[in-house]
Scaffold this motif. Structure first.
Motif, short mmCIF file in Angstrom:
data_model
loop_
_atom_site.label_atom_id
_atom_site.label_comp_id
_atom_site.label_asym_id
_atom_site.label_seq_id
_atom_site.Cartn_x
_atom_site.Cartn_y
_atom_site.Cartn_z
N ARG A 1 0.84 -1.20 0.00
CA ARG A 1 0.00 0.00 0.00
C ARG A 1 0.88 1.26 0.00
NH1 ARG A 1 -3.42 -0.87 4.15
NH2 ARG A 1 -5.11 -1.41 2.77
N SER A 2 1.86 1.30 0.87
CA SER A 2 2.74 2.46 0.97
C SER A 2 3.49 2.73 -0.33
CB SER A 2 3.75 2.27 2.10
OG SER A 2 3.09 2.20 3.33
N ALA A 3 3.81 1.68 -1.06
CA ALA A 3 4.55 1.84 -2.31
C ALA A 3 3.73 2.57 -3.37
CB ALA A 3 4.98 0.47 -2.84
N THR A 4 2.41 2.59 -3.24
CA THR A 4 1.56 3.25 -4.23
C THR A 4 1.21 4.68 -3.85
OG1 THR A 4 -0.52 2.50 -3.23
CG2 THR A 4 0.52 1.04 -4.86
N TYR A 5 1.58 5.10 -2.64
CA TYR A 5 1.15 6.41 -2.14
C TYR A 5 1.71 7.58 -2.96
CZ TYR A 5 0.33 10.41 0.84
OH TYR A 5 -0.05 11.63 1.31
N ALA A 6 2.99 7.57 -3.26
CA ALA A 6 3.60 8.69 -3.98
C ALA A 6 2.92 8.90 -5.34
CB ALA A 6 5.10 8.47 -4.15
N ASP A 7 2.63 7.81 -6.05
CA ASP A 7 1.96 7.93 -7.35
C ASP A 7 0.54 8.47 -7.19
OD1 ASP A 7 4.17 7.00 -8.73
OD2 ASP A 7 3.46 4.92 -8.74
N TRP A 8 -0.17 7.98 -6.15
CA TRP A 8 -1.53 8.47 -5.93
C TRP A 8 -1.51 9.96 -5.59
CZ3 TRP A 8 -3.95 10.90 -1.90
CH2 TRP A 8 -5.31 11.12 -2.07
N LEU A 9 -0.60 10.37 -4.73
CA LEU A 9 -0.52 11.77 -4.33
C LEU A 9 -0.18 12.66 -5.51
CD1 LEU A 9 -0.85 13.57 -1.86
CD2 LEU A 9 1.61 13.34 -1.47
N HIS A 10 0.71 12.21 -6.38
CA HIS A 10 1.03 12.98 -7.58
C HIS A 10 -0.22 13.13 -8.45
CE1 HIS A 10 3.21 14.50 -11.05
NE2 HIS A 10 2.46 13.67 -11.75
N SER A 11 -0.93 12.05 -8.65
CA SER A 11 -2.17 12.10 -9.44
C SER A 11 -3.18 13.05 -8.81
CB SER A 11 -2.76 10.70 -9.57
OG SER A 11 -3.97 10.73 -10.26
N TYR A 12 -3.34 12.98 -7.49
CA TYR A 12 -4.27 13.84 -6.76
C TYR A 12 -3.93 15.32 -6.94
CZ TYR A 12 -6.85 15.77 -2.78
OH TYR A 12 -7.68 16.52 -1.98
N ASN A 13 -2.66 15.65 -6.88
CA ASN A 13 -2.24 17.04 -6.94
C ASN A 13 -2.04 17.59 -8.34
OD1 ASN A 13 -2.18 17.73 -4.18
ND2 ASN A 13 -0.29 16.59 -3.94
N HIS A 14 -1.79 16.72 -9.32
CA HIS A 14 -1.43 17.20 -10.66
C HIS A 14 -2.41 16.81 -11.76
CE1 HIS A 14 2.56 18.69 -9.51
NE2 HIS A 14 2.52 17.71 -8.62
N HIS A 15 -3.29 15.84 -11.53
CA HIS A 15 -4.15 15.36 -12.61
C HIS A 15 -5.63 15.29 -12.25
CE1 HIS A 15 -0.49 14.38 -14.75
NE2 HIS A 15 -0.08 13.70 -13.69
N ARG A 16 -5.97 15.30 -10.98
CA ARG A 16 -7.36 15.13 -10.56
C ARG A 16 -8.01 16.49 -10.32
NH1 ARG A 16 -10.17 15.09 -5.81
NH2 ARG A 16 -11.70 13.47 -5.45
N PRO A 17 -9.01 16.86 -11.14
CA PRO A 17 -9.68 18.15 -10.92
C PRO A 17 -10.41 18.18 -9.58
CG PRO A 17 -10.34 17.15 -13.02
CD PRO A 17 -9.55 16.13 -12.27
N HIS A 18 -10.40 19.32 -8.93
CA HIS A 18 -11.05 19.50 -7.64
C HIS A 18 -12.18 20.51 -7.80
CE1 HIS A 18 -7.82 17.60 -5.05
NE2 HIS A 18 -7.32 17.57 -6.27
N THR A 19 -13.39 20.10 -7.48
CA THR A 19 -14.53 20.99 -7.65
C THR A 19 -14.46 22.20 -6.72
OG1 THR A 19 -15.84 19.67 -6.09
CG2 THR A 19 -16.06 19.14 -8.44
N GLY A 20 -13.82 22.06 -5.58
CA GLY A 20 -13.72 23.17 -4.62
C GLY A 20 -12.87 24.32 -5.11
N ILE A 21 -12.05 24.09 -6.14
CA ILE A 21 -11.24 25.17 -6.70
C ILE A 21 -11.53 25.33 -8.19
CG2 ILE A 21 -9.40 25.13 -4.98
CD1 ILE A 21 -7.73 23.37 -6.84
#
Length: 88
Positions: A51-71
């Protein structure tokens, strides 16, 4: 802890919020929920290390590729340039 305070450095002040109070820490509560739904429990992992090995990739996707409706549909990385206090 002293270790945490040292990691923050002198220019960052650690502020605490009331626990279980979404009105005062809603962004963190929402991030934690998203973290659980989209990363931690989104699939079956054989170990915490897997699980921990996938965190960095998920966080990158969250911050750089996933649109956020709140912003307005932007990704957080689009807003980072505005951190020094000129947030609008």
């Amino acid at each position: 802890s002293y270790v945490f305070a040292a990691a923050l450095g002198e220019n960052v002040k650690h502020r605490r919020t009331r626990p279980y109070r979404p009105q005062t820490n809603g962004k963190v509560e929402r991030f934690n929920r998203t973290l659980m739904d989209e990363w931690a429990y989104a699939q079956i992992y054989l170990s915490d290390e897997d699980r921990s090995a996938t965190y960095a990739d998920w966080l990158h996707s969250y911050n750089h590729h996933r649109p956020h409706t709140g912003i307005g549909g932007f990704v957080p990385a689009d807003r980072v340039h505005n951190l020094p206090g000129n947030y609008s």
